[in-house]
Scaffold this active site. Structure first.
Site, PDB file in Angstrom:
ATOM      1  N   GLY A  38      -6.933  -1.606   8.213  1.00 55.88           N
ATOM      2  CA  GLY A  38      -5.678  -2.277   8.593  1.00 55.88           C
ATOM      3  C   GLY A  38      -4.494  -1.824   7.744  1.00 55.88           C
ATOM      4  O   GLY A  38      -4.381  -0.643   7.386  1.00 55.88           O
ATOM      5  N   SER A  39      -3.656  -2.808   7.383  1.00 52.21           N
ATOM      6  CA  SER A  39      -2.364  -2.487   6.746  1.00 52.21           C
ATOM      7  C   SER A  39      -2.459  -1.751   5.413  1.00 52.21           C
ATOM      8  O   SER A  39      -1.462  -1.197   4.955  1.00 52.21           O
ATOM      9  CB  SER A  39      -1.579  -3.774   6.553  1.00 52.21           C
ATOM     10  OG  SER A  39      -1.339  -4.358   7.805  1.00 52.21           O
ATOM     11  N   THR A  40      -3.613  -1.785   4.750  1.00 49.76           N
ATOM     12  CA  THR A  40      -3.727  -1.087   3.456  1.00 49.76           C
ATOM     13  C   THR A  40      -3.569   0.425   3.634  1.00 49.76           C
ATOM     14  O   THR A  40      -3.389   1.149   2.655  1.00 49.76           O
ATOM     15  CB  THR A  40      -5.081  -1.396   2.774  1.00 49.76           C
ATOM     16  OG1 THR A  40      -6.119  -1.224   3.733  1.00 49.76           O
ATOM     17  CG2 THR A  40      -5.118  -2.797   2.212  1.00 49.76           C
TER      18      THR A  40
END
Lengths: 84, 573
Positions: free
Chosen positions: B294-296
């Site tokens: 995801g956003s990482t």
């Protein structure tokens, strides 16, 4: 005749010396084996002490002692003084 | 003449007596010898054969000590301790009812079980294979004919569940079955030896005839792990998993300069000292389990755009569109962020912003950057069962794959890969090789992005913790940079479920990065499920402890009057 007798005595002497040295060797070897066994026992003892040390210095134990016995706690905001 | 004959007769008669006397003596001697031969070879045959056997040479096995597993400060993680193996030969056993009761108690067996074992029609039956030396001495003090004791060694793990996934455990025969015990089994085990010796009647070894094979003790293995941080990580994870009723949690702490793993743990865990080990939690999920990050991943895709000069840090991205269609999926932001800078795309974790930025980069360039950050390939850490994760080759990418990759979907990583990739931001653009074994000093890194881009990204990541989605990841007195991630879990049917994985990867202190920590909480079901809320506090606790233990100078402000603020949610699909 005299030569033979002399050689015979020398032979007896060396035979006795050989038997003696073999006896000494076996005694020493047996002693070495005992010392080796002692070394292994000490090694086991060292392991036990290492485990005990690890147990005593365990984070969980330190935390419990700090909280319950020594009544330690994280200082609150009022107790923090910033030195500049 | 007559006189002479008489003398001769007397002589012969006397001689005859002498001859008979001598003959008698000789016969007596022969009889004595013959009797002795019958006595030795017939009557006492068994005794002398036994004596001879006792004195004869024999081959004995020489034990090789299994090496210890220790942490970077020489604290013991795994060690072999002596135990006794109690066996019985039921065919020669002589035991009273009173002795049976005592024996059952000492061996921790029920009376019925002991009876069953003693009645077996075998010459060798195990009564207890792992009895303490103290209890074994009490058993042998009962002087029961047929019962014998043999010294053996058993692995002991003083750190119990704290290091279980890391160290693993051995089987009853002493071979490693999981973790480092399995991976380094050959090195740890050494090789037992053999020697031919001569014993005397009292059992003393009096001579060594030949060394058949010299034993080689196993080597000790010193891990890069710091037991204090391992403990903190485990306790922080335990708290987070219990609080949010999650399935599990994992955390890894890296030394940013050397690439050494200082802590790597999972919760729930198991006690490797006990026989019953739940198969569900045997895996070291930091290394073996994959998830969509995801956003990482956004800082990496933005790095690719900055590095290729497709955008500048001050470029404005218009995220006013309420949603963006990626294939069959609708991608949204939690709020309408409007026109924002690249830094704000990271700070607010805007999915739409990440897609717009990613679209400006060529697929080949984006894939190369992701790959150079270590995604889609193993870290080659010395641990069994590491998985590669998935990063489809750019030649096979459709537009959907390209767009998904910009915000960390359509790919999978392990937590160790994620932490590894962030060493780039902590080392001015160089990626460091991770190591589970203690190394000396900083390691040489491989350049992935320029110093300028890396510093720009670190600044953006700092704003995430300062004013963005990771308020709970702050560490009092230190500047912290990091990125939250909240991704939906894929179900067995390949469809997204309503369960999430909350993660956080961070670096501190920003002025001179020393540590990288990645935390992942699987399926939090109570309270929040956002990465910043569930994984952020674990990061904060662990980072604070690491900075304190390693006496890292403070580079931020002390927030003595910190007010409780509401955490901004991270974007999810």
């Amino acid at each position: 005749m005299r030569l033979n007798l002399t050689l015979y005595i020398i032979l007896i002497f060396f035979a006795m010396a050989t038997v003696n040295s073999e006896h000494q060797y076996r005694n020493n070897f047996s002693q070495l084996d005992v010392e080796k066994k002692t070394m292994l026992e000490l090694k086991d003892e060292k392991t036990k002490l290492e485990v005990e040390e690890s147990d005593k210095s365990g984070n969980q134990r330190i935390q419990t002692i700090a909280l319950e016995k020594l009544k330690m706690y994280t200082p609150n905001k009022k107790e923090i003084k910033v030195i500049r | 003449m007559i006189n002479t004959r008489k003398k001769q007769q007397e002589f012969f008669e006397l001689s005859k007596i002498r001859r008979r006397f001598v003959l008698l003596i000789l016969l007596s001697l022969f009889f004595a010898l013959f009797s002795r031969a019958i006595y030795v070879q017939g009557i006492k045959k068994d005794f002398y054969q036994k004596e001879a056997k006792d004195r004869s040479d024999r081959t004995i096995k020489l034990h090789a000590y299994r090496g210890k597993i220790i942490d970077r400060n020489n604290n013991v993680f795994a060690v072999s301790t002596p135990i006794e193996e109690i066996t019985v030969n039921p065919s020669i056993l002589v035991i009273t009812a009173k002795q049976k009761n005592k024996l059952a108690g000492l061996l921790s067996l029920s009376r019925g079980e002991l009876e069953r074992r003693l009645q077996k029609k075998k010459e060798f039956v195990y009564l207890n294979r792992q009895l303490s030396p103290k209890k074994a001495a009490q058993v042998m003090a009962l002087n029961i004919p047929g019962i014998s004791s043999k010294k053996k060694y058993k692995r002991f793990y003083p750190a119990k569940e704290i290091s279980a996934h890391l160290v693993g455990f051995t089987g009853i025969d002493g071979d490693g079955l999981e973790g480092i015990e399995y991976f380094s089994n050959k090195l740890l085990a050494g090789e037992p030896g053999k020697t031919r010796i001569l014993k005397d009647i009292s059992g003393r070894i009096v001579d060594k005839i030949q060394d058949v094979k010299i034993p080689r003790d196993g080597q000790d293995i010193q891990l890069s792990i710091d037991k204090r941080l391992q403990y903190t990580a485990y306790r922080a994870l335990e708290k987070a998993v219990e609080k949010h009723a999650a399935i599990s949690g994992s955390a890894i702490l890296l030394d940013a300069k050397s690439g050494e793993i200082l802590a790597m743990t999972n919760y729930p865990s198991y006690n490797p000292n006990t026989k019953l080990k739940s198969k569900d939690f045997l895996r070291n999920r930091v290394i073996t389990d994959i998830f969509e990050p995801g956003s990482t991943i956004k800082p990496i895709s933005v790095s690719a755009a900055l590095e290729s000069k497709s955008i500048m840090p001050h470029s404005i991205i218009d995220t006013t569109a309420r949603y963006y269609k990626v294939g069959r999926h609708i991608v949204r932001d939690t709020h309408d962020h409007g026109k924002i800078s690249v830094a704000e795309v990271i700070q607010k974790s805007s999915n739409i912003g990440a897609i717009i930025i990613g679209d400006k980069v060529e697929s080949k360039y984006l894939w190369n950057t992701l790959n150079n950050f270590g995604l889609g390939k193993k870290t080659k850490v010395s641990f069994p069962g590491e998985v590669t994760g998935t990063l489809k080759h750019y030649k096979n990418w459709r537009k959907t794959d390209h767009e998904s990759a910009t915000f960390g979907y359509g790919m999978s990583t392990t937590l160790i890969q994620l932490a590894h990739s962030y060493t780039v931001f902590a080392n001015e653009g160089k990626i460091k090789k991770v190591s589970l074994l203690k190394t000396e000093g900083p390691s040489i890194g491989r350049r992935v992005i320029s110093i300028k881009t890396s510093n720009q990204m670190l600044k953006m990541l700092e704003s995430v913790v300062k004013d963005g989605t990771a308020e709970h990841a702050r560490v009092n007195g230190y500047r912290v940079a990091g990125k939250t991630g909240t991704s939906k879990k894929l179900g067995p049917d390949g469809k997204y479920e309503d369960t999430y994985i909350g993660s956080f990867v961070g670096i501190a202190p920003v002025s001179m990065p020393k540590f990288v920590i990645a935390v992942m909480i699987d399926a939090p079901s109570e309270g929040s499920y956002y990465g910043g809320n569930v994984a952020g506090p674990v990061f904060s606790t662990l980072m604070a402890e690491a900075l304190k233990i390693y006496s890292i100078p403070q580079d931020g402000f002390l927030e003595i009057d910190k007010q409780k603020r509401e955490t901004k949610p991270d974007s999810i699909i």
